[in-house]
Design a protein around this motif. Structure first.
Motif, PDB file in Angstrom:
ATOM      1  N   THR A 190       0.845  -1.187   0.000  1.00 24.55           N
ATOM      2  CA  THR A 190       0.000   0.000   0.000  1.00 24.55           C
ATOM      3  C   THR A 190       0.886   1.245   0.000  1.00 24.55           C
ATOM      4  N   GLY A 191       0.270   2.393  -0.156  1.00 19.07           N
ATOM      5  CA  GLY A 191       1.022   3.648  -0.171  1.00 19.07           C
ATOM      6  C   GLY A 191       0.226   4.690  -0.934  1.00 19.07           C
ATOM      7  N   GLU A 192       0.521   5.949  -0.641  1.00 17.08           N
ATOM      8  CA  GLU A 192      -0.152   7.061  -1.313  1.00 17.08           C
ATOM      9  C   GLU A 192       0.028   6.970  -2.817  1.00 17.08           C
ATOM     10  N   SER A 193      -0.852   7.625  -3.540  1.00 18.27           N
ATOM     11  CA  SER A 193      -0.701   7.727  -4.983  1.00 18.27           C
ATOM     12  C   SER A 193       0.638   8.404  -5.301  1.00 18.27           C
ATOM     13  N   GLY A 194       1.410   7.804  -6.186  1.00 23.79           N
ATOM     14  CA  GLY A 194       2.705   8.362  -6.557  1.00 23.79           C
ATOM     15  C   GLY A 194       3.845   7.926  -5.655  1.00 23.79           C
ATOM     16  N   SER A 195       3.565   7.050  -4.679  1.00 21.42           N
ATOM     17  CA  SER A 195       4.621   6.631  -3.740  1.00 21.42           C
ATOM     18  C   SER A 195       5.580   5.609  -4.360  1.00 21.42           C
ATOM     19  N   GLY A 196       5.222   5.062  -5.521  1.00 22.32           N
ATOM     20  CA  GLY A 196       6.159   4.157  -6.203  1.00 22.32           C
ATOM     21  C   GLY A 196       5.744   2.694  -6.209  1.00 22.32           C
ATOM     22  N   LYS A 197       4.463   2.418  -5.934  1.00 22.84           N
ATOM     23  CA  LYS A 197       4.001   1.024  -5.865  1.00 22.84           C
ATOM     24  C   LYS A 197       4.137   0.314  -7.215  1.00 22.84           C
ATOM     25  N   SER A 198       3.667   0.982  -8.280  1.00 25.66           N
ATOM     26  CA  SER A 198       3.755   0.347  -9.603  1.00 25.66           C
ATOM     27  C   SER A 198       5.210   0.215 -10.034  1.00 25.66           C
ATOM     28  N   THR A 199       6.015   1.207  -9.694  1.00 27.92           N
ATOM     29  CA  THR A 199       7.445   1.144 -10.002  1.00 27.92           C
ATOM     30  C   THR A 199       8.072  -0.084  -9.359  1.00 27.92           C
ATOM     31  N   SER A 213      -6.793  -0.431  -0.831  1.00 25.22           N
ATOM     32  CA  SER A 213      -7.815  -0.791   0.147  1.00 25.22           C
ATOM     33  C   SER A 213      -7.237  -1.520   1.359  1.00 25.22           C
ATOM     34  N   PRO A 214      -7.300  -0.910   2.545  1.00 22.91           N
ATOM     35  CA  PRO A 214      -6.826  -1.600   3.753  1.00 22.91           C
ATOM     36  C   PRO A 214      -7.605  -2.889   3.996  1.00 22.91           C
ATOM     37  N   ARG A 215      -8.877  -2.886   3.591  1.00 16.27           N
ATOM     38  CA  ARG A 215      -9.724  -4.071   3.776  1.00 16.27           C
ATOM     39  C   ARG A 215      -9.187  -5.250   2.958  1.00 16.27           C
ATOM     40  N   LEU A 216      -8.826  -4.987   1.681  1.00 15.36           N
ATOM     41  CA  LEU A 216      -8.286  -6.056   0.840  1.00 15.36           C
ATOM     42  C   LEU A 216      -6.873  -6.428   1.281  1.00 15.36           C
ATOM     43  N   ALA A 217      -6.100  -5.412   1.689  1.00 11.77           N
ATOM     44  CA  ALA A 217      -4.727  -5.684   2.152  1.00 11.77           C
ATOM     45  C   ALA A 217      -4.745  -6.664   3.329  1.00 11.77           C
ATOM     46  N   ALA A 218      -5.768  -6.521   4.175  1.00 16.00           N
ATOM     47  CA  ALA A 218      -5.839  -7.362   5.383  1.00 16.00           C
ATOM     48  C   ALA A 218      -6.096  -8.829   5.059  1.00 16.00           C
ATOM     49  N   LEU A 277      -4.389 -10.522   3.009  1.00 13.02           N
ATOM     50  CA  LEU A 277      -3.118 -11.154   2.662  1.00 13.02           C
ATOM     51  C   LEU A 277      -2.268 -11.405   3.909  1.00 13.02           C
ATOM     52  N   ASP A 278      -1.256 -12.277   3.779  1.00 13.82           N
ATOM     53  CA  ASP A 278      -0.458 -12.669   4.951  1.00 13.82           C
ATOM     54  C   ASP A 278       0.282 -11.484   5.570  1.00 13.82           C
ATOM     55  N   ARG A 279       0.868 -10.642   4.702  1.00 10.22           N
ATOM     56  CA  ARG A 279       1.687  -9.530   5.203  1.00 10.22           C
ATOM     57  C   ARG A 279       1.296  -8.249   4.485  1.00 10.22           C
ATOM     58  N   GLN A 280       1.520  -7.125   5.162  1.00  8.73           N
ATOM     59  CA  GLN A 280       1.211  -5.820   4.601  1.00  8.73           C
ATOM     60  C   GLN A 280       2.451  -4.942   4.716  1.00  8.73           C
ATOM     61  N   VAL A 281       2.859  -4.331   3.609  1.00  6.33           N
ATOM     62  CA  VAL A 281       3.938  -3.348   3.709  1.00  6.33           C
ATOM     63  C   VAL A 281       3.454  -2.033   3.099  1.00  6.33           C
ATOM     64  N   HIS A 282       3.980  -0.946   3.644  1.00 10.46           N
ATOM     65  CA  HIS A 282       3.546   0.386   3.237  1.00 10.46           C
ATOM     66  C   HIS A 282       4.749   1.133   2.681  1.00 10.46           C
ATOM     67  N   LEU A 283       4.553   1.748   1.534  1.00 18.97           N
ATOM     68  CA  LEU A 283       5.648   2.481   0.887  1.00 18.97           C
ATOM     69  C   LEU A 283       5.498   3.970   1.188  1.00 18.97           C
ATOM     70  N   ARG A 284       6.548   4.530   1.806  1.00 22.54           N
ATOM     71  CA  ARG A 284       6.502   5.965   2.149  1.00 22.54           C
ATOM     72  C   ARG A 284       7.911   6.533   2.018  1.00 22.54           C
ATOM     73  N   ALA A 285       8.007   7.682   1.360  1.00 21.95           N
ATOM     74  CA  ALA A 285       9.304   8.351   1.168  1.00 21.95           C
ATOM     75  C   ALA A 285      10.346   7.393   0.568  1.00 21.95           C
ATOM     76  N   GLY A 286       9.879   6.525  -0.331  1.00 23.16           N
ATOM     77  CA  GLY A 286      10.802   5.654  -1.053  1.00 23.16           C
ATOM     78  C   GLY A 286      11.281   4.449  -0.279  1.00 23.16           C
ATOM     79  N   LEU A 287      10.667   4.216   0.907  1.00 19.73           N
ATOM     80  CA  LEU A 287      11.071   3.066   1.727  1.00 19.73           C
ATOM     81  C   LEU A 287       9.838   2.269   2.151  1.00 19.73           C
ATOM     82  N   VAL A 288      10.013   0.975   2.407  1.00 24.15           N
ATOM     83  CA  VAL A 288       8.879   0.188   2.903  1.00 24.15           C
ATOM     84  C   VAL A 288       8.961   0.023   4.415  1.00 24.15           C
TER      85      VAL A 288
END
Ligand SMILES: Nc1ncnc2c1ncn2[C@@H]1O[C@H](COP(=O)(O)OP(=O)(O)OP(=O)(O)O)[C@@H](O)[C@H]1O
Length: 218
Positions: A38-47, A199-204, A206-217
């Motif tokens: 997960t992560g804000e729009s533009g945080s680099g998830k697709s990258t 979606s936090p609901r869909l993320a939940a 899955l086994d693990r959740q990581v969040h991308l912020r400022a280029g780091l997880v």
């Protein structure tokens, strides 16, 4: 280990100068493990997903998929790894418009030399596609198209499935049904799954959740 990212950095050149998107991301994913990104729009998830799938190269750091170091492979080697070991599922389904459902389903498996009629028949059954095999993508609903795309990906039995907002174009009930099918089929093949979602609901689910912020997880 199916996927390993070690201190991966990625910067894009832009008209305003270099844009650092990933600043040293490290993560690992084992066989049969599922992880939500997960992560804000533009945080680099697709990258990050593109780098994990060998669709693009990192500036530095290491990306290992199915025990192969992607950075050490040339484009032909990366293409081969993608065909055999990586399955991609996108928000836009990306079916081939000129092929009917049956041929869409088998397309990637045939390219990879992995077409298995028994497994294909099981996928058709489990995805509820048996009455739709002769239809073309434009004659299907969004949920039906995504079920075909999931079947096409899993027909290959990839080690790693990368999904970018796979239910982003579906209403909630349809999306939930598609998600349930995807998770059960991923589990049936023992693949690892990395899924981008807002979606936090869909993320939940899955086994693990990581969040991308400022280029780091985290
Ligand atoms: N080829 C490119 N050239 C320049 N900048 C790019 C390129 N691709 C992506 N970017 C920029 O990199 C940043 C990360 O993009 P990315 O698509 O990875 O984000 P995201 O987290 O997937 O966003 P979203 O949730 O909106 O899909 C954004 O600021 C985007 O504008």
């Amino acid at each position: 280990m199916v996927l390993l990212l070690d201190t991966v950095k990625k910067t894009y050149p832009t008209s305003e100068g270099p844009l650092a998107v990933l600043n040293g991301v490290s993560l690992t994913l084992g066989q049969g493990e599922t992880m939500a990104l997960t992560g804000e729009s533009g945080s680099g998830k697709s990258t990050l997903l593109h780098l994990a799938g060998g669709l693009d190269g990192a500036d530095s750091g290491k990306v290992v998929v199915d025990s192969q170091d992607i950075s050490a492979l040339d484009e032909a080697g990366r293409a081969k790894l993608r065909r055999r070991s990586v399955g991609l599922i996108f928000q836009q389904f990306n079916l081939i418009p000129s092929l009917d459902v049956a041929h869409n389903l088998g397309f990637h498996a045939r390219l990879a030399g992995r077409f298995d009629p028994t497994w294909q028949a099981e996928l058709v059954e489990r995805l509820g596609l048996s009455t739709l095999l002769k239809r073309y993508p434009e004659q299907l609903s969004g949920g039906q198209q995504q079920r075909v795309a999931i079947g096409r990906t899993l027909a290959v039995r990839p080690k790693l499935v990368l999904a970018d907002e796979p239910t982003g174009n579906l209403d909630e009930a349809t999306g939930d049904a598609v998600m349930e099918l995807m998770l059960s089929l991923v589990a049936a093949t023992g693949a690892a799954l990395l899924m981008v979602t807002h979606s936090p609901r869909l993320a939940a689910l899955l086994d693990r959740q990581v969040h991308l912020r400022a280029g780091l997880v985290a």
